[in-house]
Design a protein around this motif. Sequence first.
Motif, PDB file in Angstrom:
ATOM      1  N   LEU A  59      50.970  41.228  26.105  1.00  0.00           N
ATOM      2  CA  LEU A  59      51.956  40.856  25.082  1.00  0.00           C
ATOM      3  C   LEU A  59      51.288  40.701  23.720  1.00  0.00           C
ATOM      4  O   LEU A  59      51.892  40.951  22.693  1.00  0.00           O
ATOM      5  N   THR A  60      50.039  40.253  23.727  1.00  0.00           N
ATOM      6  CA  THR A  60      49.345  40.124  22.444  1.00  0.00           C
ATOM      7  C   THR A  60      48.276  41.205  22.305  1.00  0.00           C
ATOM      8  O   THR A  60      47.688  41.349  21.243  1.00  0.00           O
ATOM      9  N   ARG A  83      50.911  37.977  30.856  1.00  0.00           N
ATOM     10  CA  ARG A  83      51.382  39.257  31.368  1.00  0.00           C
ATOM     11  C   ARG A  83      50.244  40.262  31.378  1.00  0.00           C
ATOM     12  O   ARG A  83      49.861  40.795  30.343  1.00  0.00           O
ATOM     13  N   ASP A 141      46.137  39.992  28.266  1.00  0.00           N
ATOM     14  CA  ASP A 141      47.511  39.630  27.967  1.00  0.00           C
ATOM     15  C   ASP A 141      48.095  40.799  27.184  1.00  0.00           C
ATOM     16  O   ASP A 141      47.773  40.988  26.007  1.00  0.00           O
ATOM     17  N   LYS A 143      45.473  41.104  23.857  1.00  0.00           N
ATOM     18  CA  LYS A 143      44.160  40.459  23.847  1.00  0.00           C
ATOM     19  C   LYS A 143      43.563  40.440  25.246  1.00  0.00           C
ATOM     20  O   LYS A 143      44.234  40.125  26.222  1.00  0.00           O
TER      21      LYS A 143
END
Lengths: 659, 135
Positions: free
Chosen positions: A486-487, A465, A484, A489
Amino acid sequence: MTVKTKKKEDKRIGLFVCHCGVNIAGVVDVKKVAEALKDTPGVSMSTDYVYMCSDPGQQMIIDTIKEKHLDGIIVAACSPTLHEKTFQEAARLAGLNPYQIEIANIREQNSWVHSDKDKATKKAVKIVKSHVAKAIRNENLEPIKVDVKKRALVIGGGVSGLQAALDIADHGYEVILVEKNPSIGGKMIQLSETFPTLDCSQCILTPKMVEVSRHPRIKLLTYHEVDSVSGFIGNFKVRIKKKPRFVDEKLCNLCGECEKVCPQIVPDEFNMGLSFRKAIYMPFPQAIPGTYTLDEDHCLGLSPVRCGKCKDVCEPRAIDFDMKETIIEEEVGAIVVATGYDLYTMQALGEFGGEKYEDVVNGLEFERILSASGPTGGVVRRPSDGKVPKSVVFVQCCGSRDTEKHLPYCSKICCMYTAKHAMLYRHRVPDGQATVFYIDVRTGGKAFDEFYQRTVEEDKVLYIRGKVSKVFKEGDKLIVWGVDTLTGKKVEIEADMVVLAMAMVKTDGVQDLLKKLKISTDIHGFVAEAHPKLRPVESLNAGFFLAGCAHGPKDIPEAVSQASAAAAKVGDLFAQKELSHEPTVVPVNDELCSGCGICVTMCPYGARTLDPSKGVVDVNEILCEGCGACAAACPCGAAQQRNQTDDQIFSMLRAMLRE
Amino acid sequence: MRVKLKAGPEQRTFIDRIEELSGENVFACYQCGRCSAGCPMASEMDLLPNQIIRLVQMGLLEDVLRSKTLFLCASCFTCESRCPKGIDMARVMEAVRHILDPKGKDAFGPGEISPELAKELPQQVMVALCRKFAK
């Protein structure tokens, strides 16, 4: 057209004030409104009722018109866009001319926007009074009648155009289908497999193509372009340009000898430039009509002195270098616009390297790479060196949903086709890694989300994402930088190939045509519908219908549904003996018209022309949609809209501002 | 720092191993966060349960193994009972713990609890302790 009407002094007007439940009555004292208007000159009765649009409400109106011998009525209720037709019909049943109905809007323009009951009631009285002033000046009108030519023109031979043509023809009417390319099939014939069922696109489209070519009521004109359209609903005159194919399609026996000897090699459009064709070519094996076409732009000059090899080997003597562009004229009653879409150019997103690197491709190019009839015979190979890519990165929303820099809208099909691409890639290259960068996954549609879940769960496609920041080359690898979210990173992926889900955009090539058709488009150049919910397949311009992606991004099932709906609408039109057009148009008073032509430039429908011999403006009443732009602009008062004359508007203002 | 997501075999091996040990399809997770929303230990965790499974999907082994979350999970199965995709998150946690300590040395045994304490402790706590710290 006007018919005899009573003088305004003799008119008997009835007033019906609607409560609309509490929608109106909650704010406006409806009984007070009815009472206040009772003694207004011209008003012979007034009453109120809880729902005027209900059956008993309408019956009350019908009975009162008959009993009180009313010459006109005012319904004080909601916007005329909702129930004007309802009450016009009630009036007709009561023997009253439907154009003697006035709708005074005391809901949208009053009760819904005000809370002070006293003031809102006073405003309602003023609104209704202004309509009394107008109603006593209304004339009886009759709809304008016009004949219908029961033949349709469909522009565009993609899946939408094919479906529309077939349906109209099956309704029993003649159809002319115009396609600018050498073959019908559009973009769909280029697709590999279709989501969510993974049907082979060619296998499901070619039967339709054959059906169109064999249908006794369809005249198929490929390699033709619509040059101009004149006239109006039911009576269009169309000029169609026949581009020279230089091959007689009836004589060509598809032996292919011409292609073998042709020395000119050019990128193959059907394979998105991933392979080559000759200057004399057949776009694809199932092309319809089945004939070779000589591409004038790439042929060595159509001069037998310079080349002429193809002509020498053509046994059936089908090749004719002397073919010229010709114009044909047709008369039709309705036009279906199914001109399709293009992909947003990869140049616009330079950071993704689509222009620089051969192995960064767009969605349609990847379709050809996946296709069994494609340049690699269905084996996934990257364009630069033909290697089978072991890591493919897919980037969604390339240009879409970027309000600032690119296009604000969602291209709708990319989430599904990217899932399909990733799935098919994993099927063909089981040890390959597929990674998808997305902002949201939008898979609304029958069996769509299940398909996407399958891509993730069964085919282990990694969805990340976040957006990609850039793609660059290191050795023979493409490095993709992204995030990403979501993390949290930042990520880097080594890829052998990158597939960009480019946004769907208007077809550039047809923008001139749309201008010529005078058909309205939205700000992105897609053809505009008459109403986004209730008239989604009709243009604002009468007689034009929309199908497929010319109207905006959509998938195959939706395009086909819209095409069938457009065909049904054409059927509605053709089922009528003659057409009725609203009589509330704006004619010209020849004696007042100075011939300045201001109204001609104001008219968005091309209904007004300056007659040079008479020096006054001529109006085509069928084309006039009664918008009133000309009437407002006319400096001499020569343009007066029926039942909306300057006299009526000033009377309304006087009534409203009195006190 | 930019994390290199390798399409290579080592990442694949880690994901495959977790899936094999847990019997769960980690790719079924669509990151709705329901496991974390209901987790009674979430407030103490450095990575939420959904973040753990996300890192597993991405093959980021070291981030997962560094996390305190693995030992804060109470194995209460609230996540498993609520997951809309039917993933047993507790089993995924268990699988990660296995990878973390493959030597099979017992860090905890039932004998370490005094009989008095054992009487008061709920049975589930005993089970959870054994699951996490004994092989």
